[in-house]
Design an enzyme around this catalytic site. Structure first.
Site, PDB file in Angstrom:
ATOM      1  N   TYR A  49       0.817  -1.222   0.000  1.00 44.92           N
ATOM      2  CA  TYR A  49       0.000   0.000   0.000  1.00 44.92           C
ATOM      3  C   TYR A  49       0.852   1.274   0.000  1.00 44.92           C
ATOM      4  O   TYR A  49       0.382   2.319   0.459  1.00 44.92           O
ATOM      5  CB  TYR A  49      -0.924   0.001   1.212  1.00 44.92           C
ATOM      6  CG  TYR A  49      -2.162  -0.866   1.070  1.00 44.92           C
ATOM      7  CD1 TYR A  49      -3.121  -0.585   0.094  1.00 44.92           C
ATOM      8  CD2 TYR A  49      -2.391  -1.949   1.909  1.00 44.92           C
ATOM      9  CE1 TYR A  49      -4.270  -1.350  -0.030  1.00 44.92           C
ATOM     10  CE2 TYR A  49      -3.545  -2.730   1.798  1.00 44.92           C
ATOM     11  CZ  TYR A  49      -4.479  -2.423   0.821  1.00 44.92           C
ATOM     12  OH  TYR A  49      -5.615  -3.168   0.700  1.00 44.92           O
ATOM     13  N   ARG A  85     -13.814  -4.419  -9.834  1.00 47.29           N
ATOM     14  CA  ARG A  85     -14.183  -3.270  -9.005  1.00 47.29           C
ATOM     15  C   ARG A  85     -15.702  -3.092  -8.954  1.00 47.29           C
ATOM     16  O   ARG A  85     -16.268  -2.759  -7.900  1.00 47.29           O
ATOM     17  CB  ARG A  85     -13.490  -2.004  -9.501  1.00 47.29           C
ATOM     18  CG  ARG A  85     -11.981  -2.067  -9.265  1.00 47.29           C
ATOM     19  CD  ARG A  85     -11.264  -0.852  -9.801  1.00 47.29           C
ATOM     20  NE  ARG A  85     -11.540   0.347  -9.029  1.00 47.29           N
ATOM     21  CZ  ARG A  85     -10.975   0.628  -7.854  1.00 47.29           C
ATOM     22  NH1 ARG A  85     -10.121  -0.211  -7.315  1.00 47.29           N
ATOM     23  NH2 ARG A  85     -11.263   1.743  -7.244  1.00 47.29           N
ATOM     24  N   ARG A 102     -18.821  -5.875  -1.201  1.00 43.60           N
ATOM     25  CA  ARG A 102     -18.561  -5.054  -0.013  1.00 43.60           C
ATOM     26  C   ARG A 102     -19.849  -4.687   0.727  1.00 43.60           C
ATOM     27  O   ARG A 102     -19.844  -4.546   1.949  1.00 43.60           O
ATOM     28  CB  ARG A 102     -17.778  -3.806  -0.404  1.00 43.60           C
ATOM     29  CG  ARG A 102     -16.295  -4.123  -0.656  1.00 43.60           C
ATOM     30  CD  ARG A 102     -15.629  -2.983  -1.335  1.00 43.60           C
ATOM     31  NE  ARG A 102     -14.175  -3.076  -1.337  1.00 43.60           N
ATOM     32  CZ  ARG A 102     -13.398  -2.348  -2.136  1.00 43.60           C
ATOM     33  NH1 ARG A 102     -13.946  -1.482  -2.974  1.00 43.60           N
ATOM     34  NH2 ARG A 102     -12.100  -2.485  -2.099  1.00 43.60           N
ATOM     35  N   ASN A 112     -13.265  -3.848   4.673  1.00 42.06           N
ATOM     36  CA  ASN A 112     -14.211  -3.855   3.555  1.00 42.06           C
ATOM     37  C   ASN A 112     -14.125  -5.108   2.683  1.00 42.06           C
ATOM     38  O   ASN A 112     -14.457  -5.076   1.502  1.00 42.06           O
ATOM     39  CB  ASN A 112     -14.065  -2.571   2.726  1.00 42.06           C
ATOM     40  CG  ASN A 112     -12.700  -2.433   2.083  1.00 42.06           C
ATOM     41  OD1 ASN A 112     -11.790  -3.218   2.357  1.00 42.06           O
ATOM     42  ND2 ASN A 112     -12.541  -1.440   1.219  1.00 42.06           N
ATOM     43  N   HIS A 115     -10.075  -6.353  -1.842  1.00 42.43           N
ATOM     44  CA  HIS A 115      -9.276  -5.316  -2.516  1.00 42.43           C
ATOM     45  C   HIS A 115      -9.208  -5.658  -3.995  1.00 42.43           C
ATOM     46  O   HIS A 115      -9.210  -6.825  -4.370  1.00 42.43           O
ATOM     47  CB  HIS A 115      -7.853  -5.277  -1.946  1.00 42.43           C
ATOM     48  CG  HIS A 115      -6.900  -4.488  -2.804  1.00 42.43           C
ATOM     49  ND1 HIS A 115      -6.814  -3.116  -2.744  1.00 42.43           N
ATOM     50  CD2 HIS A 115      -6.042  -4.885  -3.789  1.00 42.43           C
ATOM     51  CE1 HIS A 115      -5.926  -2.708  -3.643  1.00 42.43           C
ATOM     52  NE2 HIS A 115      -5.438  -3.756  -4.282  1.00 42.43           N
TER      53      HIS A 115
HETATM   54  P1  CMP Z   1      -8.452  -0.933  -0.792  1.00 43.61           P
HETATM   55  O1  CMP Z   1      -9.194  -1.166  -2.056  1.00 43.61           O
HETATM   56  O2  CMP Z   1      -7.759  -2.125  -0.204  1.00 43.61           O
HETATM   57  O3  CMP Z   1      -7.384   0.235  -0.990  1.00 43.61           O
HETATM   58  C1  CMP Z   1      -6.926   1.045   0.068  1.00 43.61           C
HETATM   59  C2  CMP Z   1      -7.665   0.789   1.331  1.00 43.61           C
HETATM   60  O4  CMP Z   1      -7.543   1.765   2.344  1.00 43.61           O
HETATM   61  C3  CMP Z   1      -9.146   0.744   1.032  1.00 43.61           C
HETATM   62  O5  CMP Z   1      -9.472  -0.407   0.305  1.00 43.61           O
HETATM   63  C4  CMP Z   1      -9.731   0.828   2.432  1.00 43.61           C
HETATM   64  O6  CMP Z   1      -9.887  -0.440   3.026  1.00 43.61           O
HETATM   65  C5  CMP Z   1      -8.652   1.568   3.225  1.00 43.61           C
HETATM   66  N1  CMP Z   1      -9.141   2.818   3.761  1.00 43.61           N
HETATM   67  C6  CMP Z   1      -9.252   3.105   5.068  1.00 43.61           C
HETATM   68  N2  CMP Z   1      -9.715   4.342   5.241  1.00 43.61           N
HETATM   69  C7  CMP Z   1      -9.917   4.861   4.030  1.00 43.61           C
HETATM   70  C8  CMP Z   1     -10.408   6.121   3.558  1.00 43.61           C
HETATM   71  N3  CMP Z   1     -10.784   7.085   4.390  1.00 43.61           N
HETATM   72  N4  CMP Z   1     -10.494   6.303   2.226  1.00 43.61           N
HETATM   73  C9  CMP Z   1     -10.094   5.329   1.358  1.00 43.61           C
HETATM   74  N5  CMP Z   1      -9.625   4.107   1.758  1.00 43.61           N
HETATM   75  C10 CMP Z   1      -9.548   3.889   3.076  1.00 43.61           C
END
Ligand code: CMP
Length: 138
Positions: A49, A85, A102, A112, A115
């Site tokens: 990440y 997505r 989700r 959630n 990914h």
């Molecule tokens: P993901 O698709 O795994 O990509 C980044 C992740 O950051 C996202 O899903 C969320 O699980 C996490 N996340 C936590 N807080 C936030 C936020 N405020 N906005 C976007 N992503 C968030």
């Protein structure tokens, strides 16, 4: 054909939702080209990440992603990135539409359930990061 990186996150694995999520993936017509269960270290989650390292949720996100087993996989389909997505739904489960993964399995914007890569460049990075040196089946 296009490939994308998908993760069934630690919350969904712990809740025993992995089987139902995989069923959704197969029902949607994706081919699973590679799949493994991983316990990411904190460092591995931070590398995965890295684009989010300046965001306020980075520490919490990487702690969560390294908190237990996750299932990582490479999915293939025409337009796989967008298609996965769409099947996942909005990042925030509270905003995801009915019928999405989700909406059904996510508890919060962090926990959630799944990914997915958001663009071809991210898919290439994420597949390479989690499947370095792997020869894909099929
Ligand atoms: P993901 O698709 O795994 O990509 C980044 C992740 O950051 C996202 O899903 C969320 O699980 C996490 N996340 C936590 N807080 C936030 C936020 N405020 N906005 C976007 N992503 C968030």
């Amino acid at each position: 054909m296009e490939r994308t990186l998908a993760i069934i996150k630690p919350d969904a694995v712990a809740a025993r939702h992995a089987g139902r999520i995989l069923q959704r993936i197969e029902d949607a017509g994706f081919a699973v080209r590679a799949l493994r269960m991983v316990n990411l270290t904190r460092g591995e989650a931070e590398g995965f990440y890295a684009v989010h390292r300046e965001r306020p949720f980075f520490a919490s996100l990487t702690a969560f992603m390294s908190s237990g087993p996750a299932i990582v996989m490479v999915l293939e389909a025409p337009d796989a990135i967008r298609k996965w997505r769409d099947l996942m739904g909005a990042t925030d489960p509270g905003k995801a539409v009915a019928g999405t993964i989700r909406k059904e399995f996510g508890a919060s914007i962090e926990r959630n359930a799944t990914h997915g890569s958001d663009a071809p460049e991210t898919a290439a990075f994420e597949v390479g990061y989690l499947f370095a040196g792997v020869e894909f089946a099929g």
